[in-house]
Structure formats: C-alpha cells, structure tokens
Design a protein around this motif. Structure first.
Motif, PDB file in Angstrom:
ATOM      1  N   GLY A   1       0.815  -1.104  -0.081  1.00  0.00           N
ATOM      2  CA  GLY A   1      -0.102   0.160  -0.025  1.00  0.00           C
ATOM      3  C   GLY A   1       0.959   1.334  -0.034  1.00  0.00           C
ATOM      4  N   SER A   2       2.104   1.061   0.204  1.00  0.00           N
ATOM      5  CA  SER A   2       2.849   2.367   0.165  1.00  0.00           C
ATOM      6  C   SER A   2       3.121   2.716  -1.130  1.00  0.00           C
ATOM      7  N   GLY A   3       3.603   4.158  -1.541  1.00  0.00           N
ATOM      8  CA  GLY A   3       4.030   4.506  -2.681  1.00  0.00           C
ATOM      9  C   GLY A   3       2.895   4.665  -3.742  1.00  0.00           C
ATOM     10  N   VAL A   4       1.812   5.156  -3.315  1.00  0.00           N
ATOM     11  CA  VAL A   4       0.705   5.348  -4.164  1.00  0.00           C
ATOM     12  C   VAL A   4       1.040   6.451  -5.098  1.00  0.00           C
ATOM     13  N   THR A   5       0.861   6.072  -6.660  1.00  0.00           N
ATOM     14  CA  THR A   5       1.217   6.737  -7.743  1.00  0.00           C
ATOM     15  C   THR A   5       0.139   6.952  -8.976  1.00  0.00           C
ATOM     16  N   ASP A   6       0.137   8.160  -9.340  1.00  0.00           N
ATOM     17  CA  ASP A   6      -1.033   8.393 -10.367  1.00  0.00           C
ATOM     18  C   ASP A   6      -0.272   7.877 -11.627  1.00  0.00           C
ATOM     19  N   ILE A   7      -0.594   6.760 -12.513  1.00  0.00           N
ATOM     20  CA  ILE A   7      -0.010   6.395 -13.677  1.00  0.00           C
ATOM     21  C   ILE A   7      -0.744   7.034 -14.868  1.00  0.00           C
ATOM     22  N   VAL A   8      -1.888   7.267 -15.036  1.00  0.00           N
ATOM     23  CA  VAL A   8      -2.592   7.811 -16.011  1.00  0.00           C
ATOM     24  C   VAL A   8      -4.005   8.730 -15.324  1.00  0.00           C
ATOM     25  N   THR A   9      -4.020   9.913 -15.865  1.00  0.00           N
ATOM     26  CA  THR A   9      -5.159  10.753 -15.140  1.00  0.00           C
ATOM     27  C   THR A   9      -5.917  11.218 -16.515  1.00  0.00           C
ATOM     28  N   GLY A  10      -7.049  11.958 -16.176  1.00  0.00           N
ATOM     29  CA  GLY A  10      -7.772  12.585 -17.211  1.00  0.00           C
ATOM     30  C   GLY A  10      -8.533  11.462 -17.835  1.00  0.00           C
ATOM     31  N   LEU A  11      -8.932  10.520 -17.272  1.00  0.00           N
ATOM     32  CA  LEU A  11      -9.640   9.561 -17.895  1.00  0.00           C
ATOM     33  C   LEU A  11     -11.060   9.609 -17.896  1.00  0.00           C
ATOM     34  N   ASP A  12     -12.066   9.003 -18.791  1.00  0.00           N
ATOM     35  CA  ASP A  12     -13.505   9.150 -18.547  1.00  0.00           C
ATOM     36  C   ASP A  12     -14.130   8.022 -17.891  1.00  0.00           C
ATOM     37  N   ASP A  13     -13.829   7.785 -16.641  1.00  0.00           N
ATOM     38  CA  ASP A  13     -14.538   6.681 -15.834  1.00  0.00           C
ATOM     39  C   ASP A  13     -14.062   5.124 -16.237  1.00  0.00           C
ATOM     40  N   PRO A  14     -12.661   4.848 -16.162  1.00  0.00           N
ATOM     41  CA  PRO A  14     -12.288   3.455 -16.623  1.00  0.00           C
ATOM     42  C   PRO A  14     -12.811   2.611 -15.662  1.00  0.00           C
ATOM     43  N   SER A  15     -13.264   1.212 -16.288  1.00  0.00           N
ATOM     44  CA  SER A  15     -13.897   0.189 -15.386  1.00  0.00           C
ATOM     45  C   SER A  15     -13.077  -0.967 -15.106  1.00  0.00           C
ATOM     46  N   GLY A  16     -12.008  -1.243 -16.075  1.00  0.00           N
ATOM     47  CA  GLY A  16     -11.323  -2.525 -15.664  1.00  0.00           C
ATOM     48  C   GLY A  16      -9.985  -2.335 -15.922  1.00  0.00           C
ATOM     49  N   ILE A  17      -9.188  -3.198 -15.961  1.00  0.00           N
ATOM     50  CA  ILE A  17      -7.636  -2.975 -15.933  1.00  0.00           C
ATOM     51  C   ILE A  17      -6.924  -4.554 -16.392  1.00  0.00           C
ATOM     52  N   ALA A  18      -6.195  -4.404 -17.061  1.00  0.00           N
ATOM     53  CA  ALA A  18      -5.266  -5.597 -17.514  1.00  0.00           C
ATOM     54  C   ALA A  18      -3.885  -5.246 -17.701  1.00  0.00           C
ATOM     55  N   LEU A  19      -3.023  -6.147 -17.405  1.00  0.00           N
ATOM     56  CA  LEU A  19      -1.462  -5.841 -17.582  1.00  0.00           C
ATOM     57  C   LEU A  19      -0.917  -6.997 -18.514  1.00  0.00           C
ATOM     58  N   ASP A  20      -0.278  -6.367 -19.555  1.00  0.00           N
ATOM     59  CA  ASP A  20       0.598  -7.010 -20.335  1.00  0.00           C
ATOM     60  C   ASP A  20       2.060  -7.001 -19.885  1.00  0.00           C
ATOM     61  N   LEU A  21       2.484  -7.627 -19.026  1.00  0.00           N
ATOM     62  CA  LEU A  21       3.542  -7.296 -18.312  1.00  0.00           C
ATOM     63  C   LEU A  21       4.799  -7.597 -19.297  1.00  0.00           C
ATOM     64  N   SER A  22       4.913  -8.665 -20.335  1.00  0.00           N
ATOM     65  CA  SER A  22       5.847  -8.894 -21.181  1.00  0.00           C
ATOM     66  C   SER A  22       6.052  -7.768 -22.068  1.00  0.00           C
ATOM     67  N   ASN A  23       5.032  -6.844 -22.577  1.00  0.00           N
ATOM     68  CA  ASN A  23       5.203  -5.811 -23.282  1.00  0.00           C
ATOM     69  C   ASN A  23       4.837  -4.599 -22.656  1.00  0.00           C
ATOM     70  N   SER A  24       4.855  -4.517 -21.412  1.00  0.00           N
ATOM     71  CA  SER A  24       4.938  -3.153 -20.396  1.00  0.00           C
ATOM     72  C   SER A  24       3.598  -2.381 -21.005  1.00  0.00           C
ATOM     73  N   HIS A  25       2.463  -2.832 -21.172  1.00  0.00           N
ATOM     74  CA  HIS A  25       1.043  -2.187 -21.410  1.00  0.00           C
ATOM     75  C   HIS A  25       0.167  -2.381 -20.474  1.00  0.00           C
ATOM     76  N   ILE A  26      -0.589  -1.369 -20.277  1.00  0.00           N
ATOM     77  CA  ILE A  26      -1.640  -1.468 -19.164  1.00  0.00           C
ATOM     78  C   ILE A  26      -3.090  -1.253 -20.113  1.00  0.00           C
ATOM     79  N   TYR A  27      -4.030  -2.093 -20.011  1.00  0.00           N
ATOM     80  CA  TYR A  27      -5.094  -1.809 -20.877  1.00  0.00           C
ATOM     81  C   TYR A  27      -6.273  -1.607 -19.948  1.00  0.00           C
ATOM     82  N   TRP A  28      -7.295  -0.897 -20.331  1.00  0.00           N
ATOM     83  CA  TRP A  28      -8.577  -0.350 -19.619  1.00  0.00           C
ATOM     84  C   TRP A  28      -9.590  -0.189 -20.315  1.00  0.00           C
TER      85      TRP A  28
END
Length: 116
Positions: free
Chosen positions: A89-116
């Motif tokens: 829980g330490s180190g809370v960081t904003d990664i992406v801001t200004g979005l329109d109500d994102p509902s889900g998230i998936a990580l593609d760790l091998s390609n360093s992508h975040i999907y929402w």
C-alpha cells in the motif's frame, strides 16, 4: 450495472486473477475494494485475514484491480485515473489521469502495457 452487481463482478474477477497467478508469496490472497469504503483490501483465499492495503483517500473506488507480482505492484482504476502502489500500500502513484470513468484493467507485463 447496479453497484452490488458491479462489486460482485470486480470481486469475482480479482478472485480469479489471484487463484490463477503463479505460486508466489502474494498469490494466496484476494485483492478487492468496496464502493464507499475508501480502501483497497486483501484477504486469504478463504476470506479470513482481511488487511487494509491502501487507505486514507475517501474517494478511492476501485473498479478494476490487477497485480504485478514480479515488481510487487497493485494497479487499479479509479474514477478518472489509474493508480499504482506497492503491494503493502505504500508509494501510491498516479499512472494515467484525465480518463473518462475507466472500469477495468489488465496488464500485459511482457510488453509493458496497461489496458483499460
């Protein structure tokens, strides 16, 4: 989607994620957040041992949670942003801001992508 149904879907998705992860130290937990609680929590797979992970922001309303166990991070979508913290829980960081109500998230760790 009604709030209770949405919460059930998020909890079910997080449960499946936690169960399917490789056998590592944090794979034996369910990570979840509840509407209006202002926290992200985890518990043992049987529901015992509930622990607060991220607290202190009354506006936290995670709609999707994803884990990066290799780097010991938890990611979540929240209102207009995507945030990350360490698994404790330490180190809370904003990664992406200004979005329109994102509902889900998936990580593609091998390609360093975040999907929402």
């Amino acid at each position: 989607m009604k709030p209770m149904i949405r919460l059930a879907v998020v909890c079910a998705a997080v449960f499946v994620l936690a169960v399917l992860l490789p056998a590592r130290a944090h794979a034996g937990f369910i990570y979840f957040g509840g509407m209006g609680t202002g926290k992200i929590q985890r518990s043992d797979l049987d529901g015992s041992g509930v622990t607060d992970i991220v607290t202190g922001d009354p506006w936290i309303d995670p709609r999707g949670i994803a884990l990066d166990l290799g780097n010991s991070h938890i990611y979540w979508t929240d209102w207009q942003k995507i945030q990350r913290s360490d698994l404790d829980g330490s180190g809370v960081t904003d990664i992406v801001t200004g979005l329109d109500d994102p509902s889900g998230i998936a990580l593609d760790l091998s390609n360093s992508h975040i999907y929402w």
